[in-house]
Write a protein that holds these residues in place. Sequence first.
Motif, PDB file in Angstrom:
ATOM      1  N   TRP A 179      -2.502   3.647  -6.158  1.00 53.86           N
ATOM      2  CA  TRP A 179      -2.798   4.544  -5.040  1.00 53.86           C
ATOM      3  C   TRP A 179      -2.615   6.001  -5.473  1.00 53.86           C
ATOM      4  O   TRP A 179      -3.465   6.847  -5.213  1.00 53.86           O
ATOM      5  N   THR A 187      -0.121  -5.476  -7.420  1.00 52.30           N
ATOM      6  CA  THR A 187       0.702  -4.287  -7.674  1.00 52.30           C
ATOM      7  C   THR A 187       1.812  -4.601  -8.674  1.00 52.30           C
ATOM      8  O   THR A 187       2.075  -3.833  -9.602  1.00 52.30           O
ATOM      9  N   GLY A 245       0.812  -1.213   0.000  1.00 53.05           N
ATOM     10  CA  GLY A 245       0.000   0.000   0.000  1.00 53.05           C
ATOM     11  C   GLY A 245       0.843   1.259   0.000  1.00 53.05           C
ATOM     12  O   GLY A 245       0.360   2.335  -0.350  1.00 53.05           O
TER      13      GLY A 245
END
Lengths: 284, 129
Positions: free
Chosen positions: B91, B116, A166
């Motif tokens: 993101w 990702t 993230g």
Amino acid sequence: MAKHSPVTGRFVTIDVDGCEYKVFYLQNGQGTPLVCQHTAGCHNHQWRDLLEDPDITQNYNVIAYDLPRHGKSDPPHNKEWWKEEYKLTAEHFMKFIVKFCDALELENPVFMGSSFGGNVALQLALHHPERFRAVIPVEAAEYAPGFYLDLWRFPHANSAQVCASGTWDLMAPQSPEKDRWLTWHYYTQGSEAFKGDLYFYSVDHDLRNDLGQIDTGRCPVIMMTGTYDYLTPPEATKATASKIPGGIYIEMEDIGHFPMSENYPLFKVYLKEALHIIEGRTDD
Amino acid sequence: MAANVRDWAIKFSEASDNDPTIGAMARYFTCTYLWDMGPVKVIIEMVDGKVYRVNIDPGGLDAYDFALRASPQSWREFAQPIPKPMFHGIWSASFRKDLKIEGNTLVLMQNLRNFTVQFELLRKVGVPV
């Protein structure tokens, strides 16, 4: 012959708000103390290359600590910390840093931190200008909402990977793959503290009405942000610096939110510029 | 357009199936997701780390766990060898550009590491828009 690093690690025990913290720090160098704060949910290995850089350590005593609950710094030994949710506040964060510097008897240190470490650097410049020679807020802003999210410690997903991946594209694609994956690796290790750190970063930290009170005559503020930082984009840092009387902003091209860890050789170019400015503004 | 998308699907599947970073942690990489590029939409079905199927002409009732939607211009930016700032990840693009992430995002989070890596394969194989 063993290949020892010049960097040494030690523990020091300090009391902050009744919390007994046994704090781990890495140190190398001589001269002006340069105290380094890692980013949220991470630890002091983000500063690994700075700590071993003789260009810097010949004139700076580089000290990079693990904030309690990170790396080798435990949660408080005298508290049942597992019975309450961790939420870092600006007040506690600042007290910790001042107590740590006092414990090591550091005289007029420069404080540098990235991300939430950058935001606390702004807080220190406002509330403790007498204690620091200067601050270098890296990837910081007056206010940084939006990252205090439940998903960082959601029990139905692997939090270690969620925190590490993230934050992956907080780094620039040009940064060396090896260093990006090391940073990813560090981020797998701090997932339990990440959300609590972000309480400070995105909620408790808010200097939107206070920047004008920062006295850069007493504590110079040199802000630096990378062009690939989506969380604190360059325009946010630039706007923050412009509201601080005497505040300086340096834009770092082709680097992201973890500059010291994702691409130290490039970060160093800008760091040297910041240190040069500080040396010109301070007496000794 | 259809041939172009079919060729892209083959190229993407090969790149993903042979990627060592995905291969290193592929065993439980199982999910189905939609990439909405405007005129082109694909549903990619992953099973145990391999591309099981690429649906290049999804119908309205075809199921998926989560979706990424953005303009064709953004997808072309994602696919640059070195994307410009804010187009360099899901993101960054969802915070600062027009990327929307929808659906069961828990499944995305459960597969975030490999997804990702897979998203960044677009820098090597391009996009069909």
